[in-house]
Write a protein that holds these residues in place. Structure first.
Motif, PDB file in Angstrom:
ATOM      1  N   ASN A  80       0.828  -1.215   0.000  1.00 56.69           N
ATOM      2  CA  ASN A  80       0.000   0.000   0.000  1.00 56.69           C
ATOM      3  C   ASN A  80       0.858   1.258   0.000  1.00 56.69           C
ATOM      4  O   ASN A  80       0.544   2.247  -0.677  1.00 56.69           O
ATOM      5  N   ALA A  83       2.156   1.833  -3.452  1.00 52.77           N
ATOM      6  CA  ALA A  83       1.103   2.275  -4.363  1.00 52.77           C
ATOM      7  C   ALA A  83       0.939   3.788  -4.283  1.00 52.77           C
ATOM      8  O   ALA A  83       0.850   4.476  -5.309  1.00 52.77           O
ATOM      9  N   PRO A 278      -4.053  -4.868   6.952  1.00 57.03           N
ATOM     10  CA  PRO A 278      -5.520  -4.942   6.839  1.00 57.03           C
ATOM     11  C   PRO A 278      -6.095  -6.223   7.436  1.00 57.03           C
ATOM     12  O   PRO A 278      -7.166  -6.197   8.056  1.00 57.03           O
TER      13      PRO A 278
END
Length: 335
Positions: A80, A83, A278
């Motif tokens: 993440n 990204a 997550p």
């Protein structure tokens, strides 16, 4: 008449920085642009107009290598972040290239191929080591780079990092405040800087609470590593009541081992990880963890790299971010 490589060597800058300075890119500091242009004028350097035109149309590349883990592409904590980093770099016409590597020797060979072959204009180094041959190599080649994490000589290079030492000190004290006296640590390999600092934080927390040095077990920073380490700890004569895990992946493996032994995390043994993956919110029970208290680490990493491409001194680009606790269900009082 000199060439671009010679001009860059004379100035002690990367070829990419000199090229961008001559092309007038705004991400290059004004002082650097002026210094480059003055040096070019002094040696009568004239860029090839055709090559310059082609270079302006060419998307420049930032590379990052990620260690391969069984069944997955790189540690999940980085995906993440990278990204967000990629999106910010794209705004500056820079492409982010992710390269999986298996082992340190293969990774260094990838670095040599990227840098010596001119395939990357800048590098992001992740999962840093205290003595990091990648950092030494990039400094020797004068390639712009930033690191996610520190090294033993962090004062010499640009980096962004979380204060894992403080986070683990606080987590240890939290468990002690709940009544835990046997707080074990499942550490990652100690040549990794993050693992070294988190272990220091655990030790400091024990010392602050006047607790005896508890058990510890080194593990691979994966679920299977956490599972195996927890099984070993549970077999010791004085079983720990709390587990402080170097990563969430290790902690998730620990939860599986506890369940297999008929123990409930948060009731029989407290467990705290780090990374706030997550999946941590959806374990059974949900995993207590911690994370860097900044939502835009990837963007900050990109901004640092853009500044390095612009010639900024790496000593001005060094950031340690606070870590915050994310309490869930796995860190209750001991029975």
């Amino acid at each position: 008449m000199s060439n671009l490589k010679q001009l860059a060597q004379t100035l002690g800058l990367s070829i990419t920085t000199v090229s961008r300075a001559l092309d007038g890119y705004s991400d290059v500091a004004v002082v650097t642009r002026e210094r480059v242009r003055a040096a070019a004028h002094a040696i009568n350097y004239r860029p090839n107009s055709a090559a310059r035109s082609l270079r302006r149309r060419k998307a420049e590349t930032v590379a990052v290598t990620l260690p391969m883990e069984p069944g997955r592409f790189g540690p999940p904590v980085f995906l993440n972040m990278l990204a967000a980093c990629s999106q910010r770099l794209a705004e500056e016409g820079l492409d982010l290239m992710l390269l999986p590597t298996a082992g340190r020797a293969a990774e260094m060979e990838t670095y040599r191929r990227l840098v010596d072959g001119g395939r990357a204009d800048a590098i992001i180094v992740v999962r840093t080591r205290l003595e990091d041959e990648r950092v030494a190599f990039l400094k020797e080649r004068a390639i712009p780079f930033v690191t996610h994490g520190r090294t033993a000589r962090a004062h010499e290079h640009a980096f962004i990092d979380g204060d894992g030492e403080a986070g683990f000190r606080e987590a240890t004290r939290l468990l002690a405040s709940l009544g835990h006296r046997r707080i074990a640590h499942i550490s990652a390999p100690q040549d990794l800087t993050f693992a070294h600092l988190r272990r220091i934080g655990w030790h400091a927390g024990l010392a602050h609470e006047n607790l005896p040095e508890a058990l510890e077990c080194a593990a691979r920073p994966t679920e299977i590593g956490g599972y195996e380490a927890t099984r070993w700890l549970l077999q010791q004569p004085s079983r720990p009541t709390g587990l402080l895990c170097a990563t969430d992946s290790i902690a998730i493996g620990a939860l599986s081992a506890l369940k297999e032994c008929g123990l409930v995390a948060g009731r029989d043994v407290a467990v705290i990880g780090h990374d706030n993956l997550p999946s941590a919110a959806f374990t059974d029970p949900p995993l207590s963890t911690m994370e860097i208290a900044a939502p835009d680490v990837g963007c900050q990493l990109a901004e640092m790299l853009i500044a390095r491409l612009g010639g900024r001194d790496p000593r001005d680009l060094q950031t340690i971010l606070p870590v915050r606790q994310v309490p869930r269900a796995t860190h209750g009082r001991p029975n």
